[in-house]
Design an enzyme around this catalytic site. Structure first.
Site, PDB file in Angstrom:
ATOM      1  N   LEU A   1      26.170  36.337 -54.248  1.00  9.12           N
ATOM      2  CA  LEU A   1      25.786  37.613 -54.851  1.00  9.12           C
ATOM      3  C   LEU A   1      26.778  38.654 -54.331  1.00  9.12           C
ATOM      4  O   LEU A   1      27.227  38.584 -53.189  1.00  9.12           O
ATOM      5  CB  LEU A   1      24.365  38.019 -54.443  1.00  9.12           C
ATOM      6  CG  LEU A   1      23.202  37.187 -54.975  1.00  9.12           C
ATOM      7  CD1 LEU A   1      21.882  37.737 -54.430  1.00  9.12           C
ATOM      8  CD2 LEU A   1      23.173  37.153 -56.485  1.00  9.12           C
ATOM      9  N   ASP A   2      27.118  39.616 -55.176  1.00  6.78           N
ATOM     10  CA  ASP A   2      27.991  40.692 -54.734  1.00  6.78           C
ATOM     11  C   ASP A   2      27.345  41.440 -53.572  1.00  6.78           C
ATOM     12  O   ASP A   2      26.116  41.453 -53.414  1.00  6.78           O
ATOM     13  CB  ASP A   2      28.258  41.685 -55.874  1.00  6.78           C
ATOM     14  CG  ASP A   2      29.029  41.066 -57.021  1.00  6.78           C
ATOM     15  OD1 ASP A   2      29.725  40.057 -56.786  1.00  6.78           O
ATOM     16  OD2 ASP A   2      28.930  41.587 -58.137  1.00  6.78           O
ATOM     17  N   LYS A   3      28.155  42.109 -52.786  1.00  7.21           N
ATOM     18  CA  LYS A   3      27.672  42.843 -51.622  1.00  7.21           C
ATOM     19  C   LYS A   3      26.509  43.761 -51.977  1.00  7.21           C
ATOM     20  O   LYS A   3      25.487  43.789 -51.285  1.00  7.21           O
ATOM     21  CB  LYS A   3      28.819  43.663 -51.021  1.00  7.21           C
ATOM     22  CG  LYS A   3      28.391  44.604 -49.896  1.00  7.21           C
ATOM     23  CD  LYS A   3      29.555  45.455 -49.419  1.00  7.21           C
ATOM     24  CE  LYS A   3      29.094  46.454 -48.363  1.00  7.21           C
ATOM     25  NZ  LYS A   3      30.207  47.326 -47.898  1.00  7.21           N
TER      26      LYS A   3
ATOM     27  N   THR B   1      24.547  43.733 -54.625  1.00  8.58           N
ATOM     28  CA  THR B   1      23.499  43.138 -55.450  1.00  8.58           C
ATOM     29  C   THR B   1      22.470  42.517 -54.509  1.00  8.58           C
ATOM     30  O   THR B   1      22.825  41.832 -53.551  1.00  8.58           O
ATOM     31  CB  THR B   1      24.071  42.064 -56.381  1.00  8.58           C
ATOM     32  OG1 THR B   1      24.994  42.677 -57.290  1.00  8.58           O
ATOM     33  CG2 THR B   1      22.966  41.379 -57.176  1.00  8.58           C
TER      34      THR B   1
ATOM     35  N   ARG C   1      27.895  42.410 -64.561  1.00  7.36           N
ATOM     36  CA  ARG C   1      28.450  43.766 -64.560  1.00  7.36           C
ATOM     37  C   ARG C   1      29.511  43.923 -65.646  1.00  7.36           C
ATOM     38  O   ARG C   1      29.552  44.930 -66.360  1.00  7.36           O
ATOM     39  CB  ARG C   1      29.025  44.071 -63.177  1.00  7.36           C
ATOM     40  CG  ARG C   1      27.977  44.026 -62.078  1.00  7.36           C
ATOM     41  CD  ARG C   1      28.583  43.910 -60.687  1.00  7.36           C
ATOM     42  NE  ARG C   1      29.388  45.096 -60.366  1.00  7.36           N
ATOM     43  CZ  ARG C   1      30.152  45.186 -59.290  1.00  7.36           C
ATOM     44  NH1 ARG C   1      30.242  44.161 -58.433  1.00  7.36           N
ATOM     45  NH2 ARG C   1      30.833  46.279 -59.058  1.00  7.36           N
TER      46      ARG C   1
END
Length: 340
Positions: A167-169, A171, A272
């Site tokens: 997961l992105d930082k 998110t 995104r």
């Protein structure tokens, strides 16, 4: 660190040629390992940094340049501080290798992890926004990987500490982590074969129009105008990978839309990028055209639902993670609601 520093290189001379007392060199210390290289005839006239990079291929040239500039390299007993210095065949180079941030990144760090499910085969955790998953430039410590290494000893023996997806930082939400190599192999295969269902809730800008459910299929690659971003690209002109997301409208008003996104592939920044391509960038996602929310500064994206067969027993696993406080506050401030 020692395993990293003790890799062999064809340009290194025998250990018998190492200085008997390396502590007389500048800035010597317990965390420095000394190497000795001798310039070969083929390296006559070569730049110092290039010769060191050839002989110490496990280290980046930029790191070796920094060592030279910091006074950690001697040639024939004399300090050399210019990476562009030229060598002669037979020159004796002594290099003091300091541990790099990257070489020290796989360290256990105590961390409070919110564990949703745990058995001997896997973990399901609820990652908070702001936590980086893997060590990378700018974040060599304090990552989820560091926390897992402290959580249980078995993670030290697994690639990426058992992490099978990211997961992105900024998110938040549910993540799978394998506890054995066998489980890791099965989970990676299940994700590739679309047997793991991953759903997200996202708050996006603008009123929703058109079909309430959309299948977004495109090729995602590096944005040719900004290498720090991803973009929908023309595969005939730019490299990329196919990406598919199902986007379903949940609630909305004239300025905001709440959507549920189901991933069918797992490309970098996929949701995104796809939402921005629809003209609905996520609230707080300034990288892809979003503006800060009323209560939210990070991208409004939360991995709320995870479902899969157990990698060992095959039993169905199904998990839900409630919205974090910041995203829930934004939802209420926007006058929207959800019920799952």
């Amino acid at each position: 660190m020692r395993n990293t520093l003790l890799k062999k290189s064809s340009a290194i001379i025998s250990s018998d040629s190492l200085p008997t007392d390396p502590d007389d060199a500048p800035d010597a210390g317990p965390d420095i390992e000394w190497r000795v290289l001798v310039a070969s005839p083929a390296q006559h006239g070569a730049r110092l940094d290039k010769a060191l990079a050839d002989g110490l291929s496990e280290f980046s040239r930029s790191y070796l340049q920094q060592l030279i500039e910091d006074g950690s390299v001697m040639v024939n007993g004399h300090l050399q501080v210019k990476p562009s210095s030229r060598l002669k065949a037979g020159d004796n180079c002594r290099i003091g290798l300091r541990p790099t941030p990257q070489s020290q990144s796989f360290r256990a760090e105590e961390m409070a992890l919110e564990v949703v499910f745990e058995d001997s085969h896997l973990l399901v955790i609820h990652k908070p926004a702001g936590l980086v998953v893997h060590p990378a430039p700018g974040n060599w410590s304090g990552t989820l990987l560091n926390g897992l290494l402290a959580f249980a000893p078995e993670f030290a023996g697994l690639p990426r500490a058992g992490i099978v997806h990211r997961l992105d930082k900024d998110t938040s939400g549910l993540m799978l982590v394998a506890r054995t190599r066998a489980s890791m192999d099965v989970l990676v295969r299940m994700i590739a074969e679309r047997q793991v269902q991953r759903q997200y809730l996202a708050l996006a800008h603008k009123h929703w129009s058109g079909p309430l459910k959309r299948e977004v299929q495109s090729v995602i690659g590096r944005d040719p105008s900004n290498r720090l971003r991803m973009a929908v690209v023309d595969p005939g002109r730019q490299p990329g990978k196919p990406a598919r997301t199902t986007v379903e409208w949940v609630d909305g008003n004239e300025r905001t839309s709440l959507v549920r996104c189901t991933l069918h592939t797992g490309r970098t920044h996929q949701i995104r990028v796809h939402m921005a391509s629809l003209g609905h960038p996520l609230i707080g996602d300034q990288t892809y055209g979003g503006a800060p929310g009323l209560m939210l500064q990070r991208q409004a994206l939360h991995a709320y639902h995870l479902a899969l067969p157990h990698p060992h027993t095959g039993a169905g696993l199904d998990f839900l993670a409630p919205l974090p406080l910041d995203m829930d506050a934004e939802l209420k401030q926007q006058g929207l609601r959800y019920n799952f």
